[in-house]
Scaffold this motif. Sequence first.
Motif: not given
Length: 320
Positions: A239-250, A280-285
């Motif tokens: 399966s491929y890693n895939l990223a868009g954006c990352s954020f916290t609820p705050e 994870p916090d963020s993904i290398d895609d």
Amino acid sequence: MQRKALIIGACGQIGIELTLALRQKLGSSSVIASDVKEIVPDLIADGPYEHLSVLDLDRLRQVIVSHQITEVYNMAALLSATSEMNPAFAWELNMNGLLHTLNLAKEGLFQRLFWPSSIAVFGPSTPRIHTPQDTIMDPNSVYGISKLAGERWCEYYAQKHQVDVRSIRYPGLIGYRSAPGGGTTDYAVDIFYKAIESAKYACFLGPQTMLPMMMMEDAIRATIDITEAPSEKIKIRSSYNLAGCSFTPEELAIEIRKHIPNFEITYAPDFRQSLADSWPDSIDDSRARSDWGWAHQYDTRLLVEKMIEEVRKNLSATAI
Ligand code: AKB
């Protein structure tokens, strides 16, 4: 050969949007929606629908053969939060459902299979920032364990039986046409409805919980692009890693306040916090980008702008 798609789990959050997008592309009669639900959602009621459980192998075979299906999107699954409440059924559905479609593909009943994996395949020992494609994977949730096992089965069937299976590790998906059900990332959809209705939201994750997220439109485009890509471009069959954006609820609340200045968020973390803390916090895609040309369109600012606009329309339409 004329393309004919079967979507299993077509009444779910991704299934509805995928059915809409594929019908737009291939024509309504070429996309068969199917689900265990008796009542078909209005959005996808314009085309063929089969009442179908992916666990019923005979019926699945009969639907694939009778419609002369060429590609299957197996979207039926229990997500992370509901899997913790019913581990045995989560394993049954997530694993046997996948094996049924892999085995029918192996028999040659159709040519391509799409199956979704998730960022939940990663675990507490996985590097959290820009998580690489190949890294430590020690999921500690029922859902994550089933997705990691599923990835291994996909690669096995591709290598041993030449099954043309394609897969993406979806981050949290955020859309306005369909409601999420049973995930840890669901807060990032609910928050928009509550922000517009009452300017208040009680979040079940803590303020600093950073997670990878993606606008549904990007995820649907990725799903169709990877399925349509020439086989030689798909070099990863787990399966491929895939990223868009990352954020916290705050951070999400701060962005929402740009549109709804009196919006207030409170925090009451529950059992879903420990699931989110293991991801994870963020993904290398970069592999998806170089192998089959993936590129996201929505960053956090655009995603919030679009959600506010569309959820406002949804709520005013239901108020009429
Ligand atoms: C969930 O929260 O369970 C899903 C996922 C990350 O796969 N959205």
